[in-house]
Enzyme design. Structure first.
Site, PDB file in Angstrom:
ATOM      1  CG  ASP A  80      -3.629   3.289  13.756  1.00  0.00           C
ATOM      2  OD1 ASP A  80      -2.705   2.466  13.935  1.00  0.00           O
ATOM      3  OD2 ASP A  80      -3.441   4.416  13.283  1.00  0.00           O
TER       4      ASP A  80
ATOM      5  CG  ASN B  57      -3.695  12.993   5.343  1.00  0.00           C
ATOM      6  OD1 ASN B  57      -2.994  12.650   6.297  1.00  0.00           O
ATOM      7  ND2 ASN B  57      -4.810  12.360   5.017  1.00  0.00           N
TER       8      ASN B  57
ATOM      9  CG  HIS C  84      -2.999  10.359   8.893  1.00  0.00           C
ATOM     10  ND1 HIS C  84      -3.370   9.643   7.772  1.00  0.00           N
ATOM     11  CD2 HIS C  84      -1.846   9.761   9.306  1.00  0.00           C
ATOM     12  CE1 HIS C  84      -2.508   8.678   7.548  1.00  0.00           C
ATOM     13  NE2 HIS C  84      -1.560   8.729   8.456  1.00  0.00           N
TER      14      HIS C  84
ATOM     15  CD  GLU D 244      -6.889   9.798   7.006  1.00  0.00           C
ATOM     16  OE1 GLU D 244      -5.988  10.669   6.983  1.00  0.00           O
ATOM     17  OE2 GLU D 244      -6.729   8.668   6.503  1.00  0.00           O
TER      18      GLU D 244
HETATM   19  C1  F6R Z   1       0.165   4.010  12.115  1.00  0.00           C
HETATM   20  C2  F6R Z   1      -0.465   5.326  12.124  1.00  0.00           C
HETATM   21  C3  F6R Z   1      -0.228   6.311  11.046  1.00  0.00           C
HETATM   22  C4  F6R Z   1       1.229   6.357  10.557  1.00  0.00           C
HETATM   23  C5  F6R Z   1       1.392   7.361   9.431  1.00  0.00           C
HETATM   24  C6  F6R Z   1       2.786   7.373   8.871  1.00  0.00           C
HETATM   25  O1  F6R Z   1      -0.198   3.264  13.245  1.00  0.00           O
HETATM   26  O2  F6R Z   1      -1.211   5.587  12.994  1.00  0.00           O
HETATM   27  O3  F6R Z   1      -0.583   7.593  11.503  1.00  0.00           O
HETATM   28  O4  F6R Z   1       2.058   6.694  11.624  1.00  0.00           O
HETATM   29  O5  F6R Z   1       0.492   7.058   8.395  1.00  0.00           O
HETATM   30  O6  F6R Z   1       3.045   6.142   8.266  1.00  0.00           O
HETATM   31  P1  F6R Z   1       4.521   5.750   7.781  1.00  0.00           P
HETATM   32  O7  F6R Z   1       5.369   5.667   8.995  1.00  0.00           O
HETATM   33  O8  F6R Z   1       4.337   4.406   7.123  1.00  0.00           O
HETATM   34  O9  F6R Z   1       4.942   6.825   6.844  1.00  0.00           O
END
Ligand code: F6R
Length: 241
Positions: free
Chosen positions: A67, A132, A134, A139
């Site tokens: 992303d 959540n 994702h 989401e």
């Molecule tokens: C990042 C992504 C998100 C993160 C997720 C967890 O490229 O796609 O899905 O993997 O938000 O984030 P952290 O590792 O910061 O807890």
């Protein structure tokens, strides 16, 4: 889904780095799907160490990130392009031209999936998970059929990611993310979760049925998924290896 529960965050990141290295050793032209965020950061630093100490060769590796934020330039320190450059790409011998992030300029976002296909598909996809549920920035409410697309970030996601920004107001409201189908197209998937703020969602992921309300649950449809947890994120689940 195979669940691997290790003791500490450090052990999880070492294990994750090891799986990435095994992939590259088995095929130096591997196509890797990469995540940003705090979970994989130390694993990327392990890869840098392997490059510096053991001269691991990344020169033919191809990478596709999950992303990218809309509204901040790639040169901005908070872009995911900068995150990858700063935590991995600038310190290994990868060809920068072989490192891809979703384009936020062109509205035809799903072209990214065509590009992934042109490179033969993702061999190994790394994922974190949001509180959540994702994966990528898919989401709750995201359909299984999604390819790379534009999303509005959940408020909880913006709050969690604000640690990387000067203030919550600076966190973009939109992003482009690989979709659920884009992710499920990978040959192998590893979802890593560390720290206790992920314990609740990991419990739900293991125990609940597949549902759009918990995007990571779509991984249950994939034949080759590893869920990697530490004792904090895995405190509600039994070791299953
Ligand atoms: C990042 C992504 C998100 C993160 C997720 C967890 O490229 O796609 O899905 O993997 O938000 O984030 P952290 O590792 O910061 O807890």
């Amino acid at each position: 889904m195979k669940i691997i529960k290790l003791k500490t965050n450090e052990e999880v990141t070492k294990y994750l780095a090891e799986l990435l290295l095994q992939q590259i050793e088995s095929n130096p032209k591997s196509v890797l799907g990469l995540a940003t965020g705090s979970t994989p950061t130390l694993a990327y630093h392990q890869l840098v160490k392997k490059y510096l100490v053991d001269q691991t060769d990344f020169s033919q590796v191809i990478t596709f990130n999950l992303d990218e934020y809309i509204g901040i330039e790639p040169e901005n320190k908070n872009s995911y392009r900068s995150f990858m450059n700063e935590n991995l790409f600038n310190y290994i011998n990868i060809n920068q031209e072989n490192t891809f992030l979703p384009s936020t300029d062109d509205q035809n976002y799903a072209k990214y999936d065509d590009l992934i296909k042109e490179y033969g598909g993702i061999d190994l996809q790394i994922l974190g998970i949001g509180e959540n549920g994702h994966i990528g920035f898919n989401e709750p409410g995201t359909k299984e059929s999604t390819l790379t697309h534009k999303v509005t970030l959940a408020e909880n996601t913006r709050e969690n990611n604000s640690i990387f920004f000067d203030s919550l107001e600076d966190v973009p409201k939109e992003a482009v993310t690989m979709g659920i189908t884009s992710i499920l197209n990978a040959k192998k998937i590893i979802l890593a979760a560390t720290k206790s703020n992920k314990a609740e969602i990991i419990k739900r992921l293991i125990n609940n049925d597949i549902s759009e309300n918990l995007p990571a649950s779509f991984l249950k449809k994939h034949p080759n998924v590893i869920i990697l947890v530490d004792e904090d994120s895995g405190k509600y689940i039994e070791e299953m290896i």
